[in-house]
Design a protein around this motif. Structure first.
Motif, short mmCIF file in Angstrom:
data_model
loop_
_atom_site.label_atom_id
_atom_site.label_comp_id
_atom_site.label_asym_id
_atom_site.label_seq_id
_atom_site.Cartn_x
_atom_site.Cartn_y
_atom_site.Cartn_z
N SER A 21 0.18 0.72 -1.97
CA SER A 21 -0.82 -0.34 -1.88
C SER A 21 -0.47 -1.32 -0.77
N GLU A 22 0.79 -1.68 -0.67
CA GLU A 22 1.22 -2.59 0.39
C GLU A 22 1.03 -1.95 1.77
N LEU A 23 1.33 -0.67 1.89
CA LEU A 23 1.10 0.05 3.15
C LEU A 23 -0.37 -0.03 3.54
N LEU A 24 -1.24 0.29 2.61
CA LEU A 24 -2.68 0.26 2.88
C LEU A 24 -3.13 -1.15 3.28
N ILE A 25 -2.69 -2.14 2.56
CA ILE A 25 -3.07 -3.53 2.87
C ILE A 25 -2.61 -3.90 4.28
#
Length: 169
Positions: A21-25
């Motif tokens: 999720s952090e990667l995508l954000i």
């Protein structure tokens, strides 16, 4: 010193959901055109990853120092007339880890797996002008066409997308 990049397939996202999720954000915030607009709500990113895996989707992640720094998906066509092809989707490299060969390593792994799955044609699309265009061309992908006004950015500007293909078998 540049750390070694490790590429692995994830069979579940459960243990990696926060990192994914952090990667995508981070890639969306950095302007990547991968279907989302900034600011990306963390709950939307988490929901996306919870729903990404399916029998026809293979997810690879790149790690450096045990941190997920990139990912790519291989979508196997399940259509009767398309069992020889697959789509490359959502190639991401965390902005802080770019220029380390991560995207190329992810693409190579996806291509290897496509061959194992007896796929002979890969297709993908990317926003015109993005650095990924250079990567795909350097890896032997051939531009098949351009569609204007395909994707909208956070500022409302419309961008063209470029479709690529590569015969691998």
């Amino acid at each position: 010193m540049v750390s070694k990049v490790s590429i692995e397939q994830l069979l579940t996202v459960k243990e990696s959901i926060n990192e994914l999720s952090e990667l995508l954000i981070q890639v969306v915030e950095d302007g990547a055109s991968i279907g989302f607009l900034p600011p990306l709500d963390p709950s939307a990113a988490t929901l996306y990853w919870h729903n990404v895996l399916a029998s026809d989707v293979i997810l690879f992640v790149a790690t450096m120092n045990d941190i997920i720094v990139g990912s790519v998906q291989l979508h196997l066509s399940t259509k009767a007339n398309g069992t020889h092809r697959a789509d490359i989707a959502k190639l991401m490299t965390h902005p802080n880890y770019r220029r380390n060969g991560i995207a190329r390593s992810l693409m190579q792994k996806a291509e290897e797996r496509a061959k194992e799955e007896e796929r002979s044609l890969l297709v993908l699309d990317t926003r015109e002008g993005d650095p990924s265009n250079l990567l795909y061309s350097s890896m032997g992908y051939i531009q098949a066409g351009r569609i204007p006004n395909y994707a909208i950015s956070a500022n409302g500007e419309l961008h063209a997308t470029i479709f690529y293909y590569k015969v691998i078998g």
